[in-house]
Design an enzyme around this catalytic site. Sequence first.
Site, PDB file in Angstrom:
ATOM      1  N   MET A 102      -4.266  12.548 -11.437  1.00 40.86           N
ATOM      2  CA  MET A 102      -4.513  13.220 -10.239  1.00 40.86           C
ATOM      3  C   MET A 102      -4.997  12.470  -8.554  1.00 40.86           C
ATOM      4  SD  MET A 102      -8.890  13.748 -11.937  1.00 40.86           S
ATOM      5  CE  MET A 102      -9.800  12.128 -11.201  1.00 40.86           C
ATOM      6  N   GLY A 103      -3.150  12.501  -9.005  1.00 44.32           N
ATOM      7  CA  GLY A 103      -2.531  11.044  -7.635  1.00 44.32           C
ATOM      8  C   GLY A 103      -3.209  10.192  -6.758  1.00 44.32           C
ATOM      9  N   LEU A 155      -1.865   7.806  -6.420  1.00 46.67           N
ATOM     10  CA  LEU A 155      -1.102   7.313  -7.353  1.00 46.67           C
ATOM     11  C   LEU A 155      -0.857   5.650  -7.086  1.00 46.67           C
ATOM     12  CD1 LEU A 155       2.463   9.149  -7.789  1.00 46.67           C
ATOM     13  CD2 LEU A 155      -0.433   8.822  -9.214  1.00 46.67           C
ATOM     14  N   GLY A 206      -0.661   1.381 -11.122  1.00 47.09           N
ATOM     15  CA  GLY A 206      -1.594   1.599 -13.019  1.00 47.09           C
ATOM     16  C   GLY A 206      -0.310   3.225 -13.315  1.00 47.09           C
ATOM     17  N   HIS A 207      -0.465   4.052 -12.690  1.00 45.61           N
ATOM     18  CA  HIS A 207      -0.408   5.430 -12.775  1.00 45.61           C
ATOM     19  C   HIS A 207       1.551   5.177 -13.219  1.00 45.61           C
ATOM     20  CE1 HIS A 207      -3.996   6.619 -10.124  1.00 45.61           C
ATOM     21  NE2 HIS A 207      -4.007   7.611 -11.503  1.00 45.61           N
ATOM     22  N   LYS A 212      -7.249   2.193 -19.696  1.00 46.16           N
ATOM     23  CA  LYS A 212      -8.827   1.405 -18.416  1.00 46.16           C
ATOM     24  C   LYS A 212     -10.004   2.740 -19.324  1.00 46.16           C
ATOM     25  CE  LYS A 212      -9.647   2.561 -14.470  1.00 46.16           C
ATOM     26  NZ  LYS A 212     -10.885   2.538 -14.465  1.00 46.16           N
ATOM     27  N   GLN A 238     -11.545   8.130 -22.710  1.00 44.63           N
ATOM     28  CA  GLN A 238     -11.119   9.614 -22.710  1.00 44.63           C
ATOM     29  C   GLN A 238      -9.459   9.117 -23.686  1.00 44.63           C
ATOM     30  OE1 GLN A 238      -9.548  10.708 -18.645  1.00 44.63           O
ATOM     31  NE2 GLN A 238      -7.870  10.036 -18.621  1.00 44.63           N
TER      32      GLN A 238
HETATM   33  O1  PAF Z   1      -7.534   9.981 -15.995  1.00 48.89           O
HETATM   34  C1  PAF Z   1      -7.039  10.983 -15.025  1.00 48.89           C
HETATM   35  O2  PAF Z   1      -6.751  10.911 -14.192  1.00 48.89           O
HETATM   36  C2  PAF Z   1      -7.674  12.327 -15.583  1.00 48.89           C
HETATM   37  O3  PAF Z   1      -8.834  12.314 -16.016  1.00 48.89           O
HETATM   38  C3  PAF Z   1      -6.959  13.715 -16.715  1.00 48.89           C
HETATM   39  C4  PAF Z   1      -6.164  12.617 -17.446  1.00 48.89           C
HETATM   40  C5  PAF Z   1      -5.704  13.500 -15.197  1.00 48.89           C
HETATM   41  C6  PAF Z   1      -7.304  14.743 -16.506  1.00 48.89           C
HETATM   42  O4  PAF Z   1      -6.996  15.215 -14.881  1.00 48.89           O
END
Ligand code: PAF
Length: 278
Positions: free
Chosen positions: A27-28, A30, A33-34, A147, A151
């Site tokens: 979801m940006g 960043l 971690g991303h 983390k 999900q």
């Molecule tokens: O983990 C996230 O940032 C969000 O839940 C994802 C997987 C991008 C879905 O919008």
Amino acid sequence: MDRIAALRQAVSGVRADRRRIGLVPTMGALHEGHLSLCDIARKHCDFVVLSIFVNPLQFGADEDLDRYPRSLAADSELARGRGVDLIFAPPTEEIYPRGPSLVRVSAPGLDDRLCGHFRPGHFTGVLTIVAKLFNLVAPDVAVFGRKDLQQVALIRWMVHDLDFAVDIVAAPVVREPDGLALSSRNAYIDTAARGAAASLSQALRAAQQAFDAGERDPAALVGAAHAILERAPGVEVQYVELVDADTLDTPGRAERGHALALAAFAGGTRLIDNHLLE
Ligand code: PAF
């Protein structure tokens, strides 16, 4: 790139060249971690797609959709610097042209536990957007941060139950020097709440220490973590649970690989963290 047609065209060209595609959904806002997810995708694939989309479907009415940090220009620079080949950052109308999806993916029994209990509908929103991204990109591999333990578990179930041809890779949690797990929402934490935020990882360490000392009773391990959080000023616990990382069930006896998962407010910011017992 912000249009679905252009994305489909780009990835079909990559696939025609028999190159493997890795997807990193985000979801940006960043952070390291991303970027570590992008590095992992790169190890598995020839072409890395990063999606940036603040998905309204996964936010509750009283949540932070409007103030969620957005920084597309900086994100693009960071992602390019890390070798991402394509950034897909669509506007909301591109993803939901008829308004919020009528057809959604949910996992009753799993999506209403842990975080799902406190964020009703959240994981339906997550699974729906991830399913859409899988359909749009058709990646060989998709990388998610561990983390977000629940999900990852739910996405694995979705891939299994709906036969998506994608391998899910779960990447290790990246932490600040004080133990705080990296999250875009850490931007909300002010200096006064920093100690409270750091107590989440201290609580996980306390549970690991109890496990190291031979404790195998899930309730006692949860209690060890709780004790730290209860002592930390400014922390309000939502849950602390010991679960099987795949099924999210509570085991009768703790074993290596089981996850201690928790959610708490630190100075008003909701944070989650978890640790796989080792
Ligand atoms: O983990 C996230 O940032 C969000 O839940 C994802 C997987 C991008 C879905 O919008």
